[in-house]
Design a protein around this motif. Structure first.
Motif, PDB file in Angstrom:
ATOM      1  N   SER A  65     -27.020  39.737  14.017  1.00  0.00           N
ATOM      2  CA  SER A  65     -28.096  39.756  13.022  1.00  0.00           C
ATOM      3  C   SER A  65     -29.345  40.411  13.619  1.00  0.00           C
ATOM      4  O   SER A  65     -29.522  40.468  14.836  1.00  0.00           O
ATOM      5  N   ASN A  66     -30.201  40.912  12.737  1.00  0.00           N
ATOM      6  CA  ASN A  66     -31.454  41.535  13.185  1.00  0.00           C
ATOM      7  C   ASN A  66     -32.352  40.522  13.879  1.00  0.00           C
ATOM      8  O   ASN A  66     -33.037  40.845  14.844  1.00  0.00           O
ATOM      9  N   ILE A  67     -32.348  39.295  13.385  1.00  0.00           N
ATOM     10  CA  ILE A  67     -33.168  38.249  14.003  1.00  0.00           C
ATOM     11  C   ILE A  67     -32.698  38.005  15.434  1.00  0.00           C
ATOM     12  O   ILE A  67     -33.506  37.856  16.347  1.00  0.00           O
ATOM     13  N   ARG A  68     -31.383  38.001  15.637  1.00  0.00           N
ATOM     14  CA  ARG A  68     -30.815  37.768  16.976  1.00  0.00           C
ATOM     15  C   ARG A  68     -31.289  38.830  17.957  1.00  0.00           C
ATOM     16  O   ARG A  68     -31.640  38.532  19.094  1.00  0.00           O
ATOM     17  N   ILE A  69     -31.329  40.067  17.523  1.00  0.00           N
ATOM     18  CA  ILE A  69     -31.771  41.163  18.386  1.00  0.00           C
ATOM     19  C   ILE A  69     -33.219  40.940  18.809  1.00  0.00           C
ATOM     20  O   ILE A  69     -33.562  41.079  19.982  1.00  0.00           O
ATOM     21  N   SER A  70     -34.061  40.546  17.860  1.00  0.00           N
ATOM     22  CA  SER A  70     -35.467  40.253  18.174  1.00  0.00           C
ATOM     23  C   SER A  70     -35.592  39.055  19.106  1.00  0.00           C
ATOM     24  O   SER A  70     -36.365  39.065  20.063  1.00  0.00           O
ATOM     25  N   GLU A  71     -34.830  38.016  18.827  1.00  0.00           N
ATOM     26  CA  GLU A  71     -34.878  36.814  19.660  1.00  0.00           C
ATOM     27  C   GLU A  71     -34.471  37.116  21.100  1.00  0.00           C
ATOM     28  O   GLU A  71     -35.097  36.636  22.053  1.00  0.00           O
ATOM     29  N   GLU A  72     -33.418  37.897  21.262  1.00  0.00           N
ATOM     30  CA  GLU A  72     -32.965  38.235  22.613  1.00  0.00           C
ATOM     31  C   GLU A  72     -34.005  39.057  23.364  1.00  0.00           C
ATOM     32  O   GLU A  72     -34.205  38.878  24.567  1.00  0.00           O
ATOM     33  N   ALA A  73     -34.680  39.957  22.654  1.00  0.00           N
ATOM     34  CA  ALA A  73     -35.727  40.766  23.285  1.00  0.00           C
ATOM     35  C   ALA A  73     -36.888  39.880  23.755  1.00  0.00           C
ATOM     36  O   ALA A  73     -37.386  40.030  24.870  1.00  0.00           O
ATOM     37  N   VAL A  74     -37.285  38.943  22.906  1.00  0.00           N
ATOM     38  CA  VAL A  74     -38.377  38.031  23.267  1.00  0.00           C
ATOM     39  C   VAL A  74     -37.939  37.135  24.426  1.00  0.00           C
ATOM     40  O   VAL A  74     -38.703  36.890  25.358  1.00  0.00           O
ATOM     41  N   TYR A  75     -36.694  36.669  24.402  1.00  0.00           N
ATOM     42  CA  TYR A  75     -36.193  35.817  25.477  1.00  0.00           C
ATOM     43  C   TYR A  75     -36.160  36.570  26.803  1.00  0.00           C
ATOM     44  O   TYR A  75     -36.478  35.997  27.848  1.00  0.00           O
ATOM     45  N   GLN A  76     -35.808  37.839  26.774  1.00  0.00           N
ATOM     46  CA  GLN A  76     -35.820  38.643  28.003  1.00  0.00           C
ATOM     47  C   GLN A  76     -37.235  38.770  28.562  1.00  0.00           C
ATOM     48  O   GLN A  76     -37.438  38.726  29.771  1.00  0.00           O
ATOM     49  N   MET A  77     -38.224  38.900  27.675  1.00  0.00           N
ATOM     50  CA  MET A  77     -39.618  38.935  28.128  1.00  0.00           C
ATOM     51  C   MET A  77     -40.023  37.581  28.721  1.00  0.00           C
ATOM     52  O   MET A  77     -40.732  37.525  29.719  1.00  0.00           O
ATOM     53  N   PHE A  78     -39.549  36.506  28.115  1.00  0.00           N
ATOM     54  CA  PHE A  78     -39.830  35.171  28.631  1.00  0.00           C
ATOM     55  C   PHE A  78     -39.221  35.002  30.023  1.00  0.00           C
ATOM     56  O   PHE A  78     -39.862  34.469  30.935  1.00  0.00           O
ATOM     57  N   LEU A  79     -37.988  35.490  30.209  1.00  0.00           N
ATOM     58  CA  LEU A  79     -37.344  35.414  31.525  1.00  0.00           C
ATOM     59  C   LEU A  79     -38.103  36.237  32.564  1.00  0.00           C
ATOM     60  O   LEU A  79     -38.252  35.811  33.716  1.00  0.00           O
ATOM     61  N   ALA A  80     -38.605  37.385  32.153  1.00  0.00           N
ATOM     62  CA  ALA A  80     -39.408  38.205  33.071  1.00  0.00           C
ATOM     63  C   ALA A  80     -40.677  37.457  33.466  1.00  0.00           C
ATOM     64  O   ALA A  80     -41.088  37.487  34.633  1.00  0.00           O
ATOM     65  N   TYR A  81     -41.281  36.762  32.509  1.00  0.00           N
ATOM     66  CA  TYR A  81     -42.475  35.964  32.802  1.00  0.00           C
ATOM     67  C   TYR A  81     -42.135  34.835  33.772  1.00  0.00           C
ATOM     68  O   TYR A  81     -42.875  34.568  34.721  1.00  0.00           O
ATOM     69  N   LEU A  82     -40.991  34.175  33.550  1.00  0.00           N
ATOM     70  CA  LEU A  82     -40.571  33.102  34.453  1.00  0.00           C
ATOM     71  C   LEU A  82     -40.364  33.624  35.877  1.00  0.00           C
ATOM     72  O   LEU A  82     -40.702  32.948  36.850  1.00  0.00           O
ATOM     73  N   LYS A  83     -39.838  34.833  36.002  1.00  0.00           N
ATOM     74  CA  LYS A  83     -39.660  35.434  37.335  1.00  0.00           C
ATOM     75  C   LYS A  83     -41.009  35.668  38.001  1.00  0.00           C
ATOM     76  O   LYS A  83     -41.167  35.447  39.196  1.00  0.00           O
ATOM     77  N   GLU A  84     -41.986  36.118  37.212  1.00  0.00           N
ATOM     78  CA  GLU A  84     -43.339  36.309  37.737  1.00  0.00           C
ATOM     79  C   GLU A  84     -43.919  34.970  38.222  1.00  0.00           C
ATOM     80  O   GLU A  84     -44.516  34.895  39.289  1.00  0.00           O
ATOM     81  N   VAL A  85     -43.722  33.945  37.423  1.00  0.00           N
ATOM     82  CA  VAL A  85     -44.236  32.617  37.766  1.00  0.00           C
ATOM     83  C   VAL A  85     -43.556  32.093  39.026  1.00  0.00           C
ATOM     84  O   VAL A  85     -44.208  31.622  39.954  1.00  0.00           O
ATOM     85  N   SER A  86     -42.223  32.184  39.085  1.00  0.00           N
ATOM     86  CA  SER A  86     -41.501  31.636  40.232  1.00  0.00           C
ATOM     87  C   SER A  86     -41.781  32.420  41.512  1.00  0.00           C
ATOM     88  O   SER A  86     -41.693  31.865  42.610  1.00  0.00           O
ATOM     89  N   ALA A  87     -42.162  33.683  41.381  1.00  0.00           N
ATOM     90  CA  ALA A  87     -42.505  34.493  42.558  1.00  0.00           C
ATOM     91  C   ALA A  87     -43.932  34.230  43.025  1.00  0.00           C
ATOM     92  O   ALA A  87     -44.352  34.748  44.048  1.00  0.00           O
ATOM     93  N   GLY A  88     -44.684  33.448  42.254  1.00  0.00           N
ATOM     94  CA  GLY A  88     -46.049  33.109  42.649  1.00  0.00           C
ATOM     95  C   GLY A  88     -47.084  34.128  42.237  1.00  0.00           C
ATOM     96  O   GLY A  88     -48.219  34.098  42.710  1.00  0.00           O
ATOM     97  N   ARG A  89     -46.720  35.042  41.349  1.00  0.00           N
ATOM     98  CA  ARG A  89     -47.672  36.066  40.914  1.00  0.00           C
ATOM     99  C   ARG A  89     -48.561  35.592  39.762  1.00  0.00           C
ATOM    100  O   ARG A  89     -49.443  36.301  39.320  1.00  0.00           O
TER     101      ARG A  89
END
Length: 133
Positions: A65-89
């Protein structure tokens, strides 16, 4: 816990033991000594990104679904943010603070969460949309 179950107790330990006895936990721990580990202070392990992702699972819309594509994109950005947080940046933010914001606690309970926390996006538009006939 040995102090609580023992005979000689400090006044504060005695009061704690009386409270446990009111709800029957002293008797249960005497019958089942393996339950004592729930009250032991354990070494607190740091919350890593892998553990965080297991604690907070995403709930996506239907596959394709189109919503799923958007959700996955946002989740990938959230994971990138979590990596920034866990790296101490992100100096003022930690994974523990994010977990506390989401669940109300900064660590996983000993017996796990009763209601498993998850990430779910709203399925409706945030703003009114015009529908053309």
């Amino acid at each position: 816990m040995d102090e609580v179950l023992g005979e000689q107790k400090l006044p504060c330990i005695k009061q704690f033991a009386e409270g446990l006895n009111i709800v029957g936990l002293i008797d249960v721990m005497k019958q089942k000594p393996c339950l004592r580990y729930l009250f032991r202070a354990t070494a607190k392990s740091a919350l890593g990104i892998r553990k965080f992702k297991l604690l907070l699972t995403p709930c996506f819309a239907e596959q394709g679904s189109n919503i799923r594509i958007s959700e996955e994109a946002v989740y990938q950005m959230f994971l990138a943010y979590l990596k920034e947080v866990s790296a101490g940046r992100r100096t003022t933010v930690t994974l523990e603070k994010i977990l506390k914001f989401v669940t109300g606690t900064d660590e996983e309970p000993v017996l796990g969460f009763d209601c498993h926390p998850s990430i779910k996006s709203p399925r409706t538009a945030l703003f009114p949309e015009v529908q053309h006939a």
